[in-house]
Design a protein around this motif. Sequence first.
Motif, PDB file in Angstrom:
ATOM      1  N   LYS A  35      30.599 -68.867 -38.733  1.00  0.00           N
ATOM      2  CA  LYS A  35      29.886 -70.057 -39.201  1.00  0.00           C
ATOM      3  C   LYS A  35      30.847 -71.209 -39.487  1.00  0.00           C
ATOM      4  N   THR A  36      32.016 -70.877 -40.009  1.00  0.00           N
ATOM      5  CA  THR A  36      33.020 -71.911 -40.289  1.00  0.00           C
ATOM      6  C   THR A  36      33.477 -72.574 -38.999  1.00  0.00           C
ATOM      7  N   GLN A  37      33.689 -71.760 -37.961  1.00  0.00           N
ATOM      8  CA  GLN A  37      34.133 -72.310 -36.681  1.00  0.00           C
ATOM      9  C   GLN A  37      33.031 -73.130 -36.019  1.00  0.00           C
ATOM     10  N   ILE A  38      31.802 -72.680 -36.144  1.00  0.00           N
ATOM     11  CA  ILE A  38      30.693 -73.444 -35.575  1.00  0.00           C
ATOM     12  C   ILE A  38      30.604 -74.814 -36.234  1.00  0.00           C
ATOM     13  N   ALA A  39      30.800 -74.866 -37.541  1.00  0.00           N
ATOM     14  CA  ALA A  39      30.777 -76.146 -38.260  1.00  0.00           C
ATOM     15  C   ALA A  39      31.848 -77.089 -37.718  1.00  0.00           C
ATOM     16  N   LYS A  40      33.021 -76.544 -37.422  1.00  0.00           N
ATOM     17  CA  LYS A  40      34.097 -77.360 -36.835  1.00  0.00           C
ATOM     18  C   LYS A  40      33.699 -77.839 -35.438  1.00  0.00           C
ATOM     19  N   GLU A 238      31.641 -75.661  -9.110  1.00  0.00           N
ATOM     20  CA  GLU A 238      31.412 -76.966  -9.728  1.00  0.00           C
ATOM     21  C   GLU A 238      30.337 -76.906 -10.811  1.00  0.00           C
ATOM     22  N   ASN A 239      29.327 -76.095 -10.592  1.00  0.00           N
ATOM     23  CA  ASN A 239      28.208 -75.981 -11.539  1.00  0.00           C
ATOM     24  C   ASN A 239      27.935 -74.509 -11.851  1.00  0.00           C
ATOM     25  N   PRO A 240      28.816 -73.894 -12.627  1.00  0.00           N
ATOM     26  CA  PRO A 240      28.660 -72.466 -12.928  1.00  0.00           C
ATOM     27  C   PRO A 240      27.543 -72.212 -13.929  1.00  0.00           C
ATOM     28  N   TRP A 241      27.159 -70.962 -14.029  1.00  0.00           N
ATOM     29  CA  TRP A 241      26.304 -70.491 -15.109  1.00  0.00           C
ATOM     30  C   TRP A 241      27.177 -69.864 -16.181  1.00  0.00           C
ATOM     31  N   TYR A 242      26.730 -69.914 -17.404  1.00  0.00           N
ATOM     32  CA  TYR A 242      27.378 -69.197 -18.505  1.00  0.00           C
ATOM     33  C   TYR A 242      26.380 -68.176 -19.037  1.00  0.00           C
ATOM     34  N   VAL A 243      26.706 -66.900 -18.879  1.00  0.00           N
ATOM     35  CA  VAL A 243      25.826 -65.817 -19.323  1.00  0.00           C
ATOM     36  C   VAL A 243      26.323 -65.375 -20.696  1.00  0.00           C
ATOM     37  N   ILE A 244      25.570 -65.749 -21.734  1.00  0.00           N
ATOM     38  CA  ILE A 244      26.014 -65.619 -23.120  1.00  0.00           C
ATOM     39  C   ILE A 244      25.358 -64.421 -23.816  1.00  0.00           C
ATOM     40  N   PRO A 245      26.140 -63.469 -24.324  1.00  0.00           N
ATOM     41  CA  PRO A 245      25.552 -62.370 -25.116  1.00  0.00           C
ATOM     42  C   PRO A 245      24.811 -62.960 -26.315  1.00  0.00           C
ATOM     43  N   SER A 246      23.533 -62.579 -26.479  1.00  0.00           N
ATOM     44  CA  SER A 246      22.714 -63.282 -27.474  1.00  0.00           C
ATOM     45  C   SER A 246      21.943 -62.382 -28.423  1.00  0.00           C
ATOM     46  N   ASP A 247      22.344 -61.113 -28.544  1.00  0.00           N
ATOM     47  CA  ASP A 247      21.707 -60.263 -29.563  1.00  0.00           C
ATOM     48  C   ASP A 247      22.068 -60.754 -30.962  1.00  0.00           C
ATOM     49  N   SER A 248      23.227 -61.409 -31.075  1.00  0.00           N
ATOM     50  CA  SER A 248      23.631 -62.056 -32.321  1.00  0.00           C
ATOM     51  C   SER A 248      23.506 -63.564 -32.138  1.00  0.00           C
ATOM     52  N   LYS A 249      22.600 -64.186 -32.885  1.00  0.00           N
ATOM     53  CA  LYS A 249      22.402 -65.624 -32.734  1.00  0.00           C
ATOM     54  C   LYS A 249      23.651 -66.408 -33.115  1.00  0.00           C
ATOM     55  N   TRP A 250      24.358 -65.957 -34.161  1.00  0.00           N
ATOM     56  CA  TRP A 250      25.535 -66.697 -34.596  1.00  0.00           C
ATOM     57  C   TRP A 250      26.645 -66.617 -33.553  1.00  0.00           C
ATOM     58  N   TYR A 251      26.809 -65.466 -32.950  1.00  0.00           N
ATOM     59  CA  TYR A 251      27.844 -65.342 -31.919  1.00  0.00           C
ATOM     60  C   TYR A 251      27.486 -66.200 -30.701  1.00  0.00           C
ATOM     61  N   LEU A 254      28.290 -69.763 -31.434  1.00  0.00           N
ATOM     62  CA  LEU A 254      29.729 -69.994 -31.378  1.00  0.00           C
ATOM     63  C   LEU A 254      30.168 -70.189 -29.938  1.00  0.00           C
ATOM     64  N   CYS A 255      29.747 -69.292 -29.066  1.00  0.00           N
ATOM     65  CA  CYS A 255      30.151 -69.358 -27.657  1.00  0.00           C
ATOM     66  C   CYS A 255      29.681 -70.652 -27.007  1.00  0.00           C
ATOM     67  N   VAL A 256      28.403 -70.975 -27.182  1.00  0.00           N
ATOM     68  CA  VAL A 256      27.841 -72.153 -26.528  1.00  0.00           C
ATOM     69  C   VAL A 256      28.475 -73.434 -27.055  1.00  0.00           C
ATOM     70  N   SER A 257      28.658 -73.540 -28.360  1.00  0.00           N
ATOM     71  CA  SER A 257      29.246 -74.761 -28.921  1.00  0.00           C
ATOM     72  C   SER A 257      30.683 -74.955 -28.440  1.00  0.00           C
ATOM     73  N   GLU A 258      31.436 -73.877 -28.326  1.00  0.00           N
ATOM     74  CA  GLU A 258      32.814 -74.010 -27.852  1.00  0.00           C
ATOM     75  C   GLU A 258      32.860 -74.375 -26.373  1.00  0.00           C
ATOM     76  N   ILE A 259      31.957 -73.797 -25.579  1.00  0.00           N
ATOM     77  CA  ILE A 259      31.934 -74.106 -24.150  1.00  0.00           C
ATOM     78  C   ILE A 259      31.556 -75.565 -23.922  1.00  0.00           C
ATOM     79  N   ILE A 260      30.548 -76.045 -24.638  1.00  0.00           N
ATOM     80  CA  ILE A 260      30.144 -77.446 -24.496  1.00  0.00           C
ATOM     81  C   ILE A 260      31.317 -78.369 -24.833  1.00  0.00           C
ATOM     82  N   ASN A 261      31.983 -78.103 -25.950  1.00  0.00           N
ATOM     83  CA  ASN A 261      33.098 -78.962 -26.355  1.00  0.00           C
ATOM     84  C   ASN A 261      34.244 -78.908 -25.352  1.00  0.00           C
TER      85      ASN A 261
END
Length: 294
Positions: A35-40, A238-251, A254-261
């Motif tokens: 959660k701390t990293q997501i806030a950043k 050029e336009n990949p997919w990101y397949v994100i493990p999502s059984d944990s919403k917080w994880y 974290l993954c999606v926010s870091e990839i976007i940034n």
Amino acid sequence: MNFEKQYRYTGKEALGLTDLATGPDEKYNDEKVIKTQIAKNIKQLTELQGKLYAQDRYGVLIVFQAMDAAGKDSMIAHIMSGVNPQGCEVTSFKQPTSNEIAHDYLWRIHNQVPKRGMIGIFNRSYYEDVLVSRVHPEIIVNEHIGDIETADQVNDAFFNRRFKDMRYMEDYLQHNGYLVLKFFLHMSKAEQKQRFIRRIELPSHNWKFSAADIRERKYWDDYQRVYDDTITHTASKENPWYVIPSDSKWYSRLCVSEIINRRLSELPLAYPSLDTADQAQLKTALNQLDRETD
């Protein structure tokens, strides 16, 4: 960890969706740290979005696809919580209206592509037209498209043409200054069951539940198959997919926010610089303000 590299899929080899993890990486088991990293990450995205909006040269389209209850809505609400609403648009694609069906299937998509300088988010997207309609081909038959009159005509060749349409469209957007980010929130069937139960048992979550969710759950294996095929055929370097493990919403957040940034940081974003004449005007305005008396 480089989540962008870890979860990026470019279509070079078979995806094997059912073999991919739906749970978080075991290294990330401290929710407080996550959660701390997501806030950043949210703070960093706020800064990136400010430059994107001010520069007005690039646009960003973020696509979220997932099975029901995978957390798309809460994902968008949380990771975009620091973004200026003026610079962000969210579009949720529902069942097409009669007017939308009367046009080509990508017509309603083009109308919602964000302007340059904006972040556009598709909560479900044009990919529904090769997912739900592939599991239920009668949808295509009922849209009266050309010479298609029977479900037998809604075959692999039909969807391969649509895959090609989508690749071309995403390339077209890229050629026009857009960054296209595609996320599939990969959730297990067992986790979906628990989230459905939660929606039924908690009064505050009842509104999220629909009997249609249970009906579609019966087609779980079919959806896994068509998601696998769709991602395989529409992923590229050029336009990949990101397949994100999502059984944990917080994880997953974290993954999606870091990839976007990470991907936005690759764009040459900067606040516009002023030429000599504009800087002189600023100086004149400042002098005038300094001479004012309260």
